[in-house]
Design an enzyme around this catalytic site. Structure first.
Site, short mmCIF file in Angstrom:
data_model
loop_
_atom_site.label_atom_id
_atom_site.label_comp_id
_atom_site.label_asym_id
_atom_site.label_seq_id
_atom_site.Cartn_x
_atom_site.Cartn_y
_atom_site.Cartn_z
N ASP A 1 -44.20 17.84 45.31
CA ASP A 1 -43.57 17.53 45.97
C ASP A 1 -41.89 18.16 46.32
O ASP A 1 -42.04 19.26 45.44
CB ASP A 1 -42.56 16.46 46.46
CG ASP A 1 -42.27 15.73 44.73
OD1 ASP A 1 -42.45 16.58 44.29
OD2 ASP A 1 -42.36 14.34 44.53
N GLU B 1 -41.27 7.02 49.04
CA GLU B 1 -40.88 5.44 48.82
C GLU B 1 -41.29 4.19 48.41
O GLU B 1 -42.08 3.96 50.23
CB GLU B 1 -39.38 6.31 49.37
CG GLU B 1 -38.96 7.77 49.60
CD GLU B 1 -38.27 7.19 47.50
OE1 GLU B 1 -38.14 6.42 46.43
OE2 GLU B 1 -37.14 8.37 47.98
N HIS C 1 -41.44 4.56 42.98
CA HIS C 1 -41.92 5.89 43.98
C HIS C 1 -42.95 6.87 43.09
O HIS C 1 -42.79 7.40 41.64
CB HIS C 1 -40.68 7.14 44.72
CG HIS C 1 -40.15 7.72 43.99
ND1 HIS C 1 -39.02 8.40 44.62
CD2 HIS C 1 -40.36 8.66 42.52
CE1 HIS C 1 -38.34 8.82 43.36
NE2 HIS C 1 -39.21 8.86 42.98
N ASN D 1 -37.21 3.25 41.48
CA ASN D 1 -37.76 2.06 42.50
C ASN D 1 -38.89 2.13 42.61
O ASN D 1 -39.33 1.69 43.35
CB ASN D 1 -37.14 2.63 43.66
CG ASN D 1 -37.50 3.29 44.29
OD1 ASN D 1 -38.23 4.66 43.67
ND2 ASN D 1 -37.23 4.60 45.28
C1 GLP Z 1 -38.63 13.04 41.28
C2 GLP Z 1 -40.26 13.60 41.39
C3 GLP Z 1 -40.51 12.32 41.28
C4 GLP Z 1 -40.49 11.62 39.76
C5 GLP Z 1 -39.52 11.40 39.55
C6 GLP Z 1 -39.71 11.19 37.99
O1 GLP Z 1 -38.24 11.35 41.47
N1 GLP Z 1 -40.00 13.29 43.19
O2 GLP Z 1 -41.78 13.41 41.61
O3 GLP Z 1 -41.41 11.51 39.95
O4 GLP Z 1 -38.58 12.46 40.18
O5 GLP Z 1 -38.37 11.53 37.59
P1 GLP Z 1 -37.31 11.49 36.26
O6 GLP Z 1 -38.46 11.83 35.26
O7 GLP Z 1 -36.30 12.40 36.13
O8 GLP Z 1 -36.70 10.13 36.02
#
Ligand code: GLP
Length: 242
Positions: free
Chosen positions: A67, A140, A135, A133
């Protein structure tokens, strides 16, 4: 679903990296789906270390990232392209032309390009983090989810959680381009890494029952036959996993 409970975060990264290295040792030209976010950073550190010690060759490996924020140019230091280059690609012998991180510019065109790449290259392994959440990628929580690449409005919880990577919450983009859940579930193998108290609720929803809900997108991983979840024991305890 396979669950690995580690002593702490660093061991989580080692275990996830081991699975990735195994995939590459079985298939030199493996296609890896990659994730950004804080949790994945340690995994890339381990992979880069293994490369430096001559244990892995990335020259034939291809990668596709999950993404990117809309409106963030690939040259912007906040972009996931810069994240990937700085934390991983520049530290190993991967060919840049074999790496794809969606661009946050021209969303409609990028959807086409992203979709074409996913049609051409089948993911051997997808590395995932998980949002607070639930995702995965930027899919989302919602009444309905998309199977394919699409543009998504980011959840308030995601904006708040990811504000730590920006100067202020206001700077966090409100939309993103992401692989759909169908794209993620098409990967032959999936490895999800998570750490921290904020993930306890979604990890317990993922591991403690058989419910699947689009309101907690990671629960869709229960539909996939080859998923490994790697978490540390502090998170496992908080999530009620013994
Ligand atoms: C972002 C990415 C996700 C990832 C998430 C987890 O939102 N788009 O793909 O899973 O971060 O983030 P963190 O590891 O910083 O909690």
């Amino acid at each position: 679903m396979k669950v690995i409970i580690t002593q702490e975060y660093h061991e989580t990264c080692i275990k996830a990296a081991e699975i990735i290295l195994q995939t590459i040792s079985e298939k030199q030209n493996a296609v890896l789906g990659l994730a950004t976010g804080g949790t994945a950073i340690g995994v890339y550190e381990v992979l880069a270390r293994e490369y430096r010690s001559g244990k892995v060759d990335f020259s034939e490996v291809s990668t596709i990232n999950l993404d990117e924020y809309i409106g963030i140019d690939p040259t912007n230091p906040q972009s996931y392209r810069c994240y990937m280059d700085n934390l991983f690609f520049n530290k190993v012998n991967i060919k840049k032309e074999n790496t794809y991180v969606p661009s946050g510019n021209c969303p409609e065109k990028e959807i086409e390009k992203f979709t074409e790449i996913l049609l051409k290259k089948k993911l051997d392994l997808q590395l995932l983090g998980v949002g607070v959440n639930g995702h995965i990628g930027f899919n989302e929580p919602n009444e309905k989810l998309h199977a394919d690449v699409h543009i998504v409005k980011l959840d308030e919880a995601t904006i708040e959680s990811n504000a730590r990577f920006f100067k202020s919450k206001e700077e966090v983009p409100k939309t993103a381009i992401t692989m759909g859940v169908g794209d993620i579930l098409k990967a032959k193998e999936i490895v999800l890494v998570a750490t921290g108290a904020k993930k306890a609720n979604v990890i317990s929803k993922l591991l403690l029952d058989d419910e699947v809900t689009t309101q907690i997108p990671c629960t869709l991983l229960k539909l996939h036959p080859n998923v490994t979840v790697v978490i540390d024991k502090a998170l496992a305890n908080m999530a009620g996993i013994r």
